[in-house]
Enzyme design. Structure first.
Site, PDB file in Angstrom:
ATOM      1  N   ASN A   1     -31.327  42.926 160.376  1.00  0.00           N
ATOM      2  CA  ASN A   1     -31.379  43.785 159.200  1.00  0.00           C
ATOM      3  C   ASN A   1     -31.649  45.207 159.689  1.00  0.00           C
ATOM      4  OD1 ASN A   1     -34.289  44.190 159.398  1.00  0.00           O
ATOM      5  ND2 ASN A   1     -34.481  42.105 158.603  1.00  0.00           N
TER       6      ASN A   1
ATOM      7  N   ILE B   1     -27.959  29.665 169.292  1.00  0.00           N
ATOM      8  CA  ILE B   1     -27.617  30.845 170.088  1.00  0.00           C
ATOM      9  C   ILE B   1     -28.758  31.255 171.018  1.00  0.00           C
ATOM     10  CG2 ILE B   1     -28.358  32.609 168.418  1.00  0.00           C
ATOM     11  CD1 ILE B   1     -25.692  34.106 169.120  1.00  0.00           C
TER      12      ILE B   1
ATOM     13  N   GLY C   1     -33.079  33.427 159.021  1.00  0.00           N
ATOM     14  CA  GLY C   1     -31.870  32.973 159.692  1.00  0.00           C
ATOM     15  C   GLY C   1     -31.877  33.213 161.185  1.00  0.00           C
ATOM     16  N   VAL C   2     -30.724  33.600 161.710  1.00  0.00           N
ATOM     17  CA  VAL C   2     -30.581  33.804 163.156  1.00  0.00           C
ATOM     18  C   VAL C   2     -31.473  34.949 163.638  1.00  0.00           C
ATOM     19  CG1 VAL C   2     -28.573  35.373 163.103  1.00  0.00           C
ATOM     20  CG2 VAL C   2     -28.893  33.822 165.034  1.00  0.00           C
ATOM     21  N   ASP C   3     -31.679  35.950 162.816  1.00  0.00           N
ATOM     22  CA  ASP C   3     -32.534  37.081 163.174  1.00  0.00           C
ATOM     23  C   ASP C   3     -33.952  36.595 163.476  1.00  0.00           C
ATOM     24  OD1 ASP C   3     -33.505  39.692 163.526  1.00  0.00           O
ATOM     25  OD2 ASP C   3     -33.481  40.166 161.390  1.00  0.00           O
TER      26      ASP C   3
ATOM     27  N   THR D   1     -22.939  36.055 157.246  1.00  0.00           N
ATOM     28  CA  THR D   1     -22.599  34.880 156.437  1.00  0.00           C
ATOM     29  C   THR D   1     -23.810  34.115 155.919  1.00  0.00           C
ATOM     30  OG1 THR D   1     -22.408  33.445 158.377  1.00  0.00           O
ATOM     31  CG2 THR D   1     -20.400  34.565 157.626  1.00  0.00           C
ATOM     32  N   GLY D   2     -24.999  34.507 156.319  1.00  0.00           N
ATOM     33  CA  GLY D   2     -26.207  33.843 155.823  1.00  0.00           C
ATOM     34  C   GLY D   2     -26.666  34.491 154.532  1.00  0.00           C
ATOM     35  N   VAL D   3     -27.865  35.047 154.560  1.00  0.00           N
ATOM     36  CA  VAL D   3     -28.435  35.642 153.345  1.00  0.00           C
ATOM     37  C   VAL D   3     -27.630  36.841 152.845  1.00  0.00           C
ATOM     38  CG1 VAL D   3     -30.781  34.824 153.760  1.00  0.00           C
ATOM     39  CG2 VAL D   3     -30.086  37.040 154.656  1.00  0.00           C
ATOM     40  N   TYR D   4     -26.794  37.440 153.696  1.00  0.00           N
ATOM     41  CA  TYR D   4     -25.969  38.568 153.252  1.00  0.00           C
ATOM     42  C   TYR D   4     -24.751  38.116 152.451  1.00  0.00           C
ATOM     43  CZ  TYR D   4     -28.651  42.037 155.917  1.00  0.00           C
ATOM     44  OH  TYR D   4     -29.631  42.873 156.388  1.00  0.00           O
TER      45      TYR D   4
END
Length: 179
Positions: free
Chosen positions: A25, A12, A33-35, A123-126
């Site tokens: 977060n 992305i 992850g993406v963050d 959908t990642g760590v959450y």
């Protein structure tokens, strides 16, 4: 006519769109992850902008969204949203995830953005189940674009092939060409 919804498998942070969405977060200070990938690619200006938002309004609540400049990214802006942590589905996770997508789209529309790219929020760590999250994402975005002219183009950016196939199947089922 080309569909306003498309699926892309890839990174992305490499997209040249008006806005990319960061699955952030509540602290807005970057993470995994993406963050983390978005923060690393955007450089320190993104973190500075997030710190300013925190000083002005505190943490970003689940389901809410805020906008910052994109730093070194090709996008014009980053829209940060906090998706819900999956806790079994009995704690308003679906409603909060829908709210996260809708609030990102409302910010894009308010800023006259023609294109926006979403990761698979939560959908990642959450831990949100991918199939359920994808259904909510596709339904929420589809409903929104039937009522609003902007954004004109929405990309679901999937990190892996399995998730990309999932989104493509959902778009095909509703009559959109995901390619």
């Amino acid at each position: 006519m080309t569909s306003r919804l498309q699926v892309i498998q890839g990174d992305i942070t490499q997209l040249s769109v008006d806005a990319i969405v960061n699955a952030a977060n509540a602290s807005l200070m970057g993470g995994g992850g993406v963050d983390g990938a978005i923060h690393r690619a955007a450089g320190p200006a993104l973190l500075d902008a997030c710190k300013l938002i925190r000083q002005q309004q505190g943490e970003c609540q689940t389901g809410h969204a805020v906008i910052t400049p994109a730093g070194k990214l090709s996008a014009k802006a980053v829209i940060h949203t906090v998706g819900p942590v999956w806790r079994g589905g009995e704690h308003q996770e679906a409603e909060l995830l829908e709210e996260a997508y809708r609030n990102c789209l409302l910010l894009a529309e308010a800023n006259h953005f023609r294109s926006i790219a979403f990761p698979a929020i939560s959908t990642g760590v959450y831990g949100y189940p991918r199939a359920q999250a994808a259904e909510i994402a596709v339904r929420t975005v589809s409903d929104f674009i039937t009522r609003y002219a902007l954004p004109e183009q929405v990309y679901f950016v999937c990190y892996d092939e399995e998730t990309a196939r999932l989104y493509a199947r959902l778009l095909t089922q509703q009559g959109d060409d995901p390619a």
